[in-house]
Write a protein that holds these residues in place. Structure first.
Motif: not given
Length: 126
Positions: A38-42, A45-50
């Motif tokens: 879950t942390v890896a997915l979060l 997701a943050v990296v994708a948004v950035v």
């Protein structure tokens, strides 16, 4: 015989407790793995948004630079055309729109003369 039954019950209870503890340990490990995933997915997701924000900023900057370059080219072409047309028609005021110092002085003198005439007309009317 009673001792054998008691021993059998104790063995069954001990084996059941051990199996339950192993199962609980497996569940704890599975929960930890799920949390890590879950942390890896979060993080992903943050990296994708950035990355999306960076791409939008870069594209915006590139588009602005291209637009500025196009405007510069258009202004240069317009300047060349105006200079060429002005020189062919022998009309220097097309190229330079600022009046000569003598023209400014003449304009100010004529405005002053109009004011004097206006004032004279006003004082004569009284």
């Amino acid at each position: 015989a009673v001792v054998a039954v008691v021993m059998a019950v104790v063995v069954v209870v001990v084996v059941t407790v051990v199996v339950a503890m192993v199962a609980a340990a497996i569940l704890v490990v599975a929960a930890v793995v799920a949390m890590v995933v879950t942390v890896a997915l979060l993080v992903a997701a943050v990296v994708a948004v950035v990355m999306a924000v960076v791409v939008v900023v870069v594209v915006t900057v590139v588009v602005a630079m291209v637009a500025a370059a196009v405007l510069v080219v258009v202004e240069v072409v317009r300047g060349v055309v105006v200079v060429n047309v002005g020189s062919k028609l022998q009309m220097p005021h097309v190229v330079s729109q600022s009046p000569a110092p003598g023209q400014v002085a003449q304009k100010e003198e004529s405005q002053y003369a109009v004011k004097l005439a206006h004032n004279a007309a006003l004082s004569g009317a009284k």
